[in-house]
Scaffold this motif. Structure first.
Motif, mmCIF file in Angstrom:
data_model
loop_
_atom_site.group_PDB
_atom_site.id
_atom_site.type_symbol
_atom_site.label_atom_id
_atom_site.label_comp_id
_atom_site.label_asym_id
_atom_site.label_seq_id
_atom_site.Cartn_x
_atom_site.Cartn_y
_atom_site.Cartn_z
ATOM 1 N N ALA A 103 3.425 -3.744 -12.687
ATOM 2 C CA ALA A 103 4.827 -3.535 -13.063
ATOM 3 C C ALA A 103 5.631 -3.017 -11.871
ATOM 4 C CB ALA A 103 4.909 -2.570 -14.235
ATOM 5 N N LEU A 104 5.050 -2.117 -11.107
ATOM 6 C CA LEU A 104 5.712 -1.562 -9.944
ATOM 7 C C LEU A 104 5.978 -2.643 -8.896
ATOM 8 C CD1 LEU A 104 6.675 1.053 -8.516
ATOM 9 C CD2 LEU A 104 4.364 1.247 -7.597
ATOM 10 N N LEU A 105 4.993 -3.499 -8.658
ATOM 11 C CA LEU A 105 5.165 -4.554 -7.659
ATOM 12 C C LEU A 105 6.202 -5.583 -8.107
ATOM 13 C CD1 LEU A 105 1.535 -5.165 -6.372
ATOM 14 C CD2 LEU A 105 3.343 -3.791 -5.381
ATOM 15 N N ILE A 106 6.212 -5.911 -9.377
ATOM 16 C CA ILE A 106 7.214 -6.848 -9.895
ATOM 17 C C ILE A 106 8.609 -6.248 -9.737
ATOM 18 C CG2 ILE A 106 8.100 -7.922 -12.003
ATOM 19 C CD1 ILE A 106 5.092 -8.286 -12.806
ATOM 20 N N GLU A 107 8.748 -4.979 -10.098
ATOM 21 C CA GLU A 107 10.044 -4.303 -9.990
ATOM 22 C C GLU A 107 10.528 -4.242 -8.539
ATOM 23 O OE1 GLU A 107 11.649 0.204 -10.607
ATOM 24 O OE2 GLU A 107 10.310 -0.587 -12.147
ATOM 25 N N ALA A 108 9.604 -4.114 -7.603
ATOM 26 C CA ALA A 108 9.948 -4.019 -6.185
ATOM 27 C C ALA A 108 10.167 -5.390 -5.533
ATOM 28 C CB ALA A 108 8.859 -3.255 -5.439
ATOM 29 N N GLU A 145 0.834 -1.204 0.000
ATOM 30 C CA GLU A 145 0.000 0.000 0.000
ATOM 31 C C GLU A 145 0.874 1.262 0.000
ATOM 32 O OE1 GLU A 145 -3.961 1.525 2.376
ATOM 33 O OE2 GLU A 145 -2.527 0.271 3.450
ATOM 34 N N ALA A 146 1.943 1.278 0.784
ATOM 35 C CA ALA A 146 2.857 2.422 0.835
ATOM 36 C C ALA A 146 3.594 2.586 -0.493
ATOM 37 C CB ALA A 146 3.852 2.252 1.981
ATOM 38 N N LEU A 147 4.001 1.486 -1.087
ATOM 39 C CA LEU A 147 4.684 1.530 -2.381
ATOM 40 C C LEU A 147 3.776 2.130 -3.450
ATOM 41 C CD1 LEU A 147 7.176 0.699 -4.101
ATOM 42 C CD2 LEU A 147 6.027 -1.483 -4.459
ATOM 43 N N LEU A 148 2.535 1.684 -3.489
ATOM 44 C CA LEU A 148 1.583 2.217 -4.465
ATOM 45 C C LEU A 148 1.306 3.697 -4.206
ATOM 46 C CD1 LEU A 148 -0.920 -0.772 -4.689
ATOM 47 C CD2 LEU A 148 0.785 -0.105 -6.385
ATOM 48 N N ALA A 149 1.179 4.068 -2.943
ATOM 49 C CA ALA A 149 0.927 5.472 -2.604
ATOM 50 C C ALA A 149 2.099 6.352 -3.033
ATOM 51 C CB ALA A 149 0.673 5.610 -1.108
ATOM 52 N N SER A 150 3.328 5.846 -2.888
ATOM 53 C CA SER A 150 4.497 6.636 -3.293
ATOM 54 C C SER A 150 4.534 6.858 -4.800
ATOM 55 C CB SER A 150 5.788 5.957 -2.827
ATOM 56 O OG SER A 150 6.059 4.797 -3.583
ATOM 57 N N ALA A 151 3.852 6.002 -5.548
ATOM 58 C CA ALA A 151 3.758 6.150 -7.004
ATOM 59 C C ALA A 151 2.452 6.841 -7.410
ATOM 60 C CB ALA A 151 3.860 4.787 -7.676
#
Length: 77
Positions: A60-65, A17-23
């Motif tokens: 894509a963001l989750l895969i990259e992370a 959730e924090a990763l998505l919010a940062s994007a």
């Protein structure tokens, strides 16, 4: 809404959730209330959902992370 992740791991869901919010991607954690009522026995995992138009970018963001193994199967076209 598209389901990206289904889990009982609150730390994992919070990190994603924090990763998505940062994007600047909005998400919704569904089934939080039923999960708390069932006493954390794991019968009702929480679902992390994103808007349809954000699904590809969020995946894509989750895969990259490094969270690719947590992703639910992509919806059929």
């Amino acid at each position: 809404m598209h389901e990206l992740v289904r889990s009982n791991d609150l730390v994992l869901l919070g990190a994603i959730e924090a990763l998505l919010a940062s994007a600047n991607l909005d998400c919704l954690i569904a089934d939080q209330h039923i999960s708390s009522l069932e006493g954390m026995i794991g019968a009702f995992p929480r679902r992390l959902l994103v808007r349809e138009q954000d699904s590809r970018r969020a995946r894509a963001l989750l895969i990259e992370a490094g969270y690719g193994d947590e992703l639910r199967p992509a919806p059929s076209p």
